[in-house]
Motif scaffolding. Structure first.
Motif, PDB file in Angstrom:
ATOM      1  N   THR A   1      54.292 -43.667  35.723  1.00 35.42           N
ATOM      2  CA  THR A   1      55.031 -44.005  34.753  1.00 35.42           C
ATOM      3  C   THR A   1      55.535 -42.812  34.160  1.00 35.42           C
ATOM      4  O   THR A   1      54.578 -41.910  34.081  1.00 35.42           O
ATOM      5  CB  THR A   1      54.684 -44.964  33.623  1.00 35.42           C
ATOM      6  OG1 THR A   1      53.351 -44.498  32.904  1.00 35.42           O
ATOM      7  CG2 THR A   1      54.139 -46.411  34.238  1.00 35.42           C
TER       8      THR A   1
ATOM      9  N   PHE B   1      43.579 -51.691  35.426  1.00 37.23           N
ATOM     10  CA  PHE B   1      44.064 -50.556  36.037  1.00 37.23           C
ATOM     11  C   PHE B   1      42.962 -49.421  35.807  1.00 37.23           C
ATOM     12  O   PHE B   1      42.424 -49.167  34.631  1.00 37.23           O
ATOM     13  CB  PHE B   1      45.396 -50.200  35.751  1.00 37.23           C
ATOM     14  CG  PHE B   1      45.917 -50.448  34.444  1.00 37.23           C
ATOM     15  CD1 PHE B   1      45.427 -49.644  33.165  1.00 37.23           C
ATOM     16  CD2 PHE B   1      46.904 -51.245  33.796  1.00 37.23           C
ATOM     17  CE1 PHE B   1      45.683 -49.505  31.871  1.00 37.23           C
ATOM     18  CE2 PHE B   1      47.265 -51.327  32.548  1.00 37.23           C
ATOM     19  CZ  PHE B   1      46.617 -50.487  31.476  1.00 37.23           C
TER      20      PHE B   1
ATOM     21  N   LEU C   1      55.414 -55.932  36.219  1.00 39.01           N
ATOM     22  CA  LEU C   1      55.439 -56.084  34.756  1.00 39.01           C
ATOM     23  C   LEU C   1      56.110 -57.490  34.500  1.00 39.01           C
ATOM     24  O   LEU C   1      57.138 -58.143  35.396  1.00 39.01           O
ATOM     25  CB  LEU C   1      56.276 -54.999  34.013  1.00 39.01           C
ATOM     26  CG  LEU C   1      55.814 -53.875  34.081  1.00 39.01           C
ATOM     27  CD1 LEU C   1      56.285 -52.841  33.174  1.00 39.01           C
ATOM     28  CD2 LEU C   1      54.187 -53.797  33.429  1.00 39.01           C
TER      29      LEU C   1
ATOM     30  N   HIS D   1      61.682 -49.852  29.945  1.00 42.33           N
ATOM     31  CA  HIS D   1      61.628 -50.716  28.674  1.00 42.33           C
ATOM     32  C   HIS D   1      61.317 -49.783  27.518  1.00 42.33           C
ATOM     33  O   HIS D   1      60.595 -48.842  27.879  1.00 42.33           O
ATOM     34  CB  HIS D   1      60.577 -51.706  29.012  1.00 42.33           C
ATOM     35  CG  HIS D   1      59.074 -51.329  29.203  1.00 42.33           C
ATOM     36  ND1 HIS D   1      58.524 -50.769  30.348  1.00 42.33           N
ATOM     37  CD2 HIS D   1      57.983 -50.949  28.463  1.00 42.33           C
ATOM     38  CE1 HIS D   1      57.233 -50.338  30.075  1.00 42.33           C
ATOM     39  NE2 HIS D   1      56.902 -50.455  29.017  1.00 42.33           N
TER      40      HIS D   1
ATOM     41  N   TRP E   1      58.937 -47.296  34.608  1.00 36.02           N
ATOM     42  CA  TRP E   1      57.803 -47.876  35.516  1.00 36.02           C
ATOM     43  C   TRP E   1      58.055 -47.788  36.858  1.00 36.02           C
ATOM     44  O   TRP E   1      59.253 -48.507  37.319  1.00 36.02           O
ATOM     45  CB  TRP E   1      57.496 -49.364  34.974  1.00 36.02           C
ATOM     46  CG  TRP E   1      56.163 -50.038  35.320  1.00 36.02           C
ATOM     47  CD1 TRP E   1      54.768 -49.684  34.555  1.00 36.02           C
ATOM     48  CD2 TRP E   1      55.852 -50.841  36.525  1.00 36.02           C
ATOM     49  NE1 TRP E   1      53.962 -50.543  35.206  1.00 36.02           N
ATOM     50  CE2 TRP E   1      54.622 -51.343  36.439  1.00 36.02           C
ATOM     51  CE3 TRP E   1      56.908 -51.469  37.469  1.00 36.02           C
ATOM     52  CZ2 TRP E   1      53.908 -52.045  37.195  1.00 36.02           C
ATOM     53  CZ3 TRP E   1      56.076 -52.391  38.226  1.00 36.02           C
ATOM     54  CH2 TRP E   1      54.754 -52.778  38.204  1.00 36.02           C
TER      55      TRP E   1
ATOM     56  N   LYS F   1      46.487 -50.753  39.792  1.00 32.15           N
ATOM     57  CA  LYS F   1      45.550 -51.930  39.611  1.00 32.15           C
ATOM     58  C   LYS F   1      44.991 -52.090  40.791  1.00 32.15           C
ATOM     59  O   LYS F   1      45.555 -52.240  42.092  1.00 32.15           O
ATOM     60  CB  LYS F   1      46.774 -53.067  39.395  1.00 32.15           C
ATOM     61  CG  LYS F   1      46.107 -54.228  38.507  1.00 32.15           C
ATOM     62  CD  LYS F   1      47.376 -55.491  38.195  1.00 32.15           C
ATOM     63  CE  LYS F   1      47.892 -55.143  36.962  1.00 32.15           C
ATOM     64  NZ  LYS F   1      47.117 -55.402  35.664  1.00 32.15           N
TER      65      LYS F   1
ATOM     66  N   LEU G   1      49.138 -45.779  36.929  1.00 31.94           N
ATOM     67  CA  LEU G   1      48.446 -47.000  36.469  1.00 31.94           C
ATOM     68  C   LEU G   1      48.102 -48.099  37.825  1.00 31.94           C
ATOM     69  O   LEU G   1      49.264 -48.594  38.296  1.00 31.94           O
ATOM     70  CB  LEU G   1      49.514 -48.002  35.461  1.00 31.94           C
ATOM     71  CG  LEU G   1      49.713 -47.214  34.192  1.00 31.94           C
ATOM     72  CD1 LEU G   1      50.776 -47.917  33.631  1.00 31.94           C
ATOM     73  CD2 LEU G   1      48.476 -47.383  33.313  1.00 31.94           C
TER      74      LEU G   1
ATOM     75  N   ASP H   1      53.989 -50.850  23.604  1.00 32.36           N
ATOM     76  CA  ASP H   1      53.602 -49.391  23.820  1.00 32.36           C
ATOM     77  C   ASP H   1      53.618 -48.794  22.407  1.00 32.36           C
ATOM     78  O   ASP H   1      52.769 -47.937  22.109  1.00 32.36           O
ATOM     79  CB  ASP H   1      54.426 -48.944  24.640  1.00 32.36           C
ATOM     80  CG  ASP H   1      54.233 -49.328  26.101  1.00 32.36           C
ATOM     81  OD1 ASP H   1      53.370 -50.073  26.306  1.00 32.36           O
ATOM     82  OD2 ASP H   1      55.315 -49.335  26.738  1.00 32.36           O
TER      83      ASP H   1
ATOM     84  N   HIS I   1      51.264 -56.738  25.141  1.00 36.90           N
ATOM     85  CA  HIS I   1      51.175 -55.511  24.256  1.00 36.90           C
ATOM     86  C   HIS I   1      52.668 -55.028  24.068  1.00 36.90           C
ATOM     87  O   HIS I   1      53.546 -55.222  24.802  1.00 36.90           O
ATOM     88  CB  HIS I   1      50.430 -54.603  24.584  1.00 36.90           C
ATOM     89  CG  HIS I   1      50.656 -53.587  25.816  1.00 36.90           C
ATOM     90  ND1 HIS I   1      50.661 -54.465  27.124  1.00 36.90           N
ATOM     91  CD2 HIS I   1      51.104 -52.531  25.883  1.00 36.90           C
ATOM     92  CE1 HIS I   1      51.243 -53.568  28.078  1.00 36.90           C
ATOM     93  NE2 HIS I   1      51.174 -52.296  27.490  1.00 36.90           N
TER      94      HIS I   1
ATOM     95  N   HIS J   1      55.452 -56.848  26.749  1.00 40.47           N
ATOM     96  CA  HIS J   1      55.019 -56.998  28.066  1.00 40.47           C
ATOM     97  C   HIS J   1      53.579 -57.313  28.418  1.00 40.47           C
ATOM     98  O   HIS J   1      52.650 -56.804  27.850  1.00 40.47           O
ATOM     99  CB  HIS J   1      55.837 -55.888  28.802  1.00 40.47           C
ATOM    100  CG  HIS J   1      55.139 -54.437  28.370  1.00 40.47           C
ATOM    101  ND1 HIS J   1      55.689 -53.981  27.464  1.00 40.47           N
ATOM    102  CD2 HIS J   1      54.421 -53.634  29.299  1.00 40.47           C
ATOM    103  CE1 HIS J   1      54.928 -52.631  27.275  1.00 40.47           C
ATOM    104  NE2 HIS J   1      54.206 -52.469  28.300  1.00 40.47           N
TER     105      HIS J   1
ATOM    106  N   ARG K   1      47.861 -51.896  43.383  1.00 43.27           N
ATOM    107  CA  ARG K   1      49.253 -51.707  43.153  1.00 43.27           C
ATOM    108  C   ARG K   1      49.506 -50.398  42.458  1.00 43.27           C
ATOM    109  O   ARG K   1      49.004 -49.975  41.261  1.00 43.27           O
ATOM    110  CB  ARG K   1      49.550 -52.911  42.111  1.00 43.27           C
ATOM    111  CG  ARG K   1      50.809 -52.939  41.402  1.00 43.27           C
ATOM    112  CD  ARG K   1      51.039 -53.377  39.956  1.00 43.27           C
ATOM    113  NE  ARG K   1      50.482 -52.300  39.228  1.00 43.27           N
ATOM    114  CZ  ARG K   1      50.197 -52.387  37.616  1.00 43.27           C
ATOM    115  NH1 ARG K   1      50.684 -53.394  37.124  1.00 43.27           N
ATOM    116  NH2 ARG K   1      49.988 -51.289  37.075  1.00 43.27           N
TER     117      ARG K   1
ATOM    118  N   THR L   1      59.631 -46.131  28.543  1.00 41.82           N
ATOM    119  CA  THR L   1      58.950 -45.997  29.820  1.00 41.82           C
ATOM    120  C   THR L   1      59.778 -46.251  30.975  1.00 41.82           C
ATOM    121  O   THR L   1      60.170 -47.567  31.268  1.00 41.82           O
ATOM    122  CB  THR L   1      57.642 -46.815  29.684  1.00 41.82           C
ATOM    123  OG1 THR L   1      56.948 -46.741  28.749  1.00 41.82           O
ATOM    124  CG2 THR L   1      56.642 -46.666  30.843  1.00 41.82           C
TER     125      THR L   1
ATOM    126  N   ALA M   1      51.176 -57.834  32.604  1.00 42.53           N
ATOM    127  CA  ALA M   1      51.377 -57.912  33.809  1.00 42.53           C
ATOM    128  C   ALA M   1      50.209 -58.924  34.377  1.00 42.53           C
ATOM    129  O   ALA M   1      49.073 -58.996  33.913  1.00 42.53           O
ATOM    130  CB  ALA M   1      51.179 -56.469  34.538  1.00 42.53           C
TER     131      ALA M   1
HETATM  132  O1  LIG Z   1      51.157 -51.415  34.777  1.00 43.19           O
HETATM  133  C1  LIG Z   1      51.001 -52.230  33.892  1.00 43.19           C
HETATM  134  O2  LIG Z   1      49.974 -53.160  34.337  1.00 43.19           O
HETATM  135  C2  LIG Z   1      51.306 -52.164  32.553  1.00 43.19           C
HETATM  136  C3  LIG Z   1      52.178 -51.056  32.416  1.00 43.19           C
HETATM  137  C4  LIG Z   1      52.598 -50.768  30.933  1.00 43.19           C
HETATM  138  O3  LIG Z   1      52.174 -51.585  29.989  1.00 43.19           O
HETATM  139  C5  LIG Z   1      53.289 -49.636  30.542  1.00 43.19           C
HETATM  140  O4  LIG Z   1      53.825 -49.051  31.544  1.00 43.19           O
HETATM  141  O5  LIG Z   1      54.158 -49.717  29.395  1.00 43.19           O
END
Ligand SMILES: O=C(O)CCC(=O)C(=O)O
Length: 283
Positions: free
Chosen positions: A233, A78, A163, A212, A150, A123, A121, A135, A133, A218, A229, A148, A220
């Motif tokens: 966030t 992204f 996600l 989340h 999203w 993409k 973010l 956060d 990962h 998580h 995309r 977060t 994506a």
């Molecule tokens: O949008 C994504 O691809 C990842 C987003 C993410 O890891 C987050 O918002 O914590």
């Protein structure tokens, strides 16, 4: 900073109005580590902020002259621009909106929420996957009450890279010490499978957002479609969150960037971390 654009009356009203969370949604967030909330924003609000966030994101895109195939996995995943609210007074009204800050507080069951930071973010068309990962690996916070929101500006079908969450993984202490990377994708994927963590990978409807926790695993998928995309966030923490003694360079970098005046052990009361909603000041 560009002058504030007056929000359309309906948008302004929506950003101030509470979202009627159900007990089931609150419980699912706490049990599963994430929740998806349908109809959180209307099409009008999304279209209004899509324009301004997209303009600022593209202006600050550090990959503008770097083709996707020349970037690493993170760069392919992204375009990322942080604290757009500092760059644009109109975006500030989105980042600071009480509807989302209140929902974050109510989901976590805390008296108020403070801003950690926002970020876009995006993409790109043909953009790669986002590795597994957590956060909170990055955040030097003394709490698990951080999360977060999203918020996609469009519906996000599976081919667009929504996600995917590891259900209940915020309580499993899996792979909490790995930065997002090819390695995190491999290690966490194996851990998710061997620990039988359920992967929840579903499309988002227009207007749906998710929240989340900082410790929820998580990832994506890639963007297989022709349009970017486009996601915004906002990251919230409980209003009484204190700065942890940093454990590694990623903690130090986040301290410097997102809460520079806070000292170790203090409540994060930096001007970058205002309380966005508190039950003490709620109308
Ligand atoms: O949008 C994504 O691809 C990842 C987003 C993410 O890891 C987050 O918002 O914590």
């Amino acid at each position: 900073m560009p002058a504030t654009t007056k929000l359309p009356a309906a948008v302004e009203a929506e950003l101030a109005a509470p979202y009627a969370l159900t007990d089931g949604q609150r419980q699912r967030f706490r049990d599963d580590g994430f929740v998806k909330l349908p109809g959180f924003y209307t099409a009008e609000t999304l279209a209004f902020f899509d324009d301004v966030v997209t303009t600022r994101t593209l202006e600050h895109n550090k990959y503008r002259d770097v083709p996707l195939e020349q970037r690493n996995t993170y760069g392919k995943a992204f375009i990322q621009v942080g604290n757009l609210w500092e760059l644009d007074e109109t975006v500030k009204q989105l980042t600071f909106n009480r509807r989302a800050a209140r929902a974050a507080a109510e989901l976590m069951g805390v008296a108020g929420t403070r801003l950690w930071h926002d970020q876009s973010l995006y993409k790109e068309a043909g953009g790669g996957f986002t590795p597994w990962h957590v956060d909170q690996f990055y955040w030097p916070m003394d709490t698990t009450n951080c999360c977060t929101m999203w918020m996609p500006f469009t519906a996000v079908p599976l081919e667009h890279g929504p996600l995917c969450f590891g259900k209940g993984s915020h309580r499993r202490h899996i792979a909490r010490d790995i930065a997002i990377s090819d390695e995190s994708e491999k290690i966490i994927d194996q851990a998710v499978k061997s620990n039988r963590v359920e992967e929840v990978f579903e499309p988002y409807a227009l207007g749906e957002v998710s929240f989340h926790y900082g410790w929820t695993l998580h990832r994506a998928g890639p963007n297989k479609l022709d349009d970017p995309r486009r996601v915004f966030t906002v990251i919230y923490m409980a209003q009484d969150t204190r700065l942890l003694e940093p454990q590694h360079d990623n903690h130090r970098a986040d301290w410097e960037r997102w809460t520079p005046s806070t000292k170790v052990g203090e409540v994060m009361n930096d001007p970058l971390n205002p309380v966005l909603w508190s039950q003490d000041t709620a109308e």
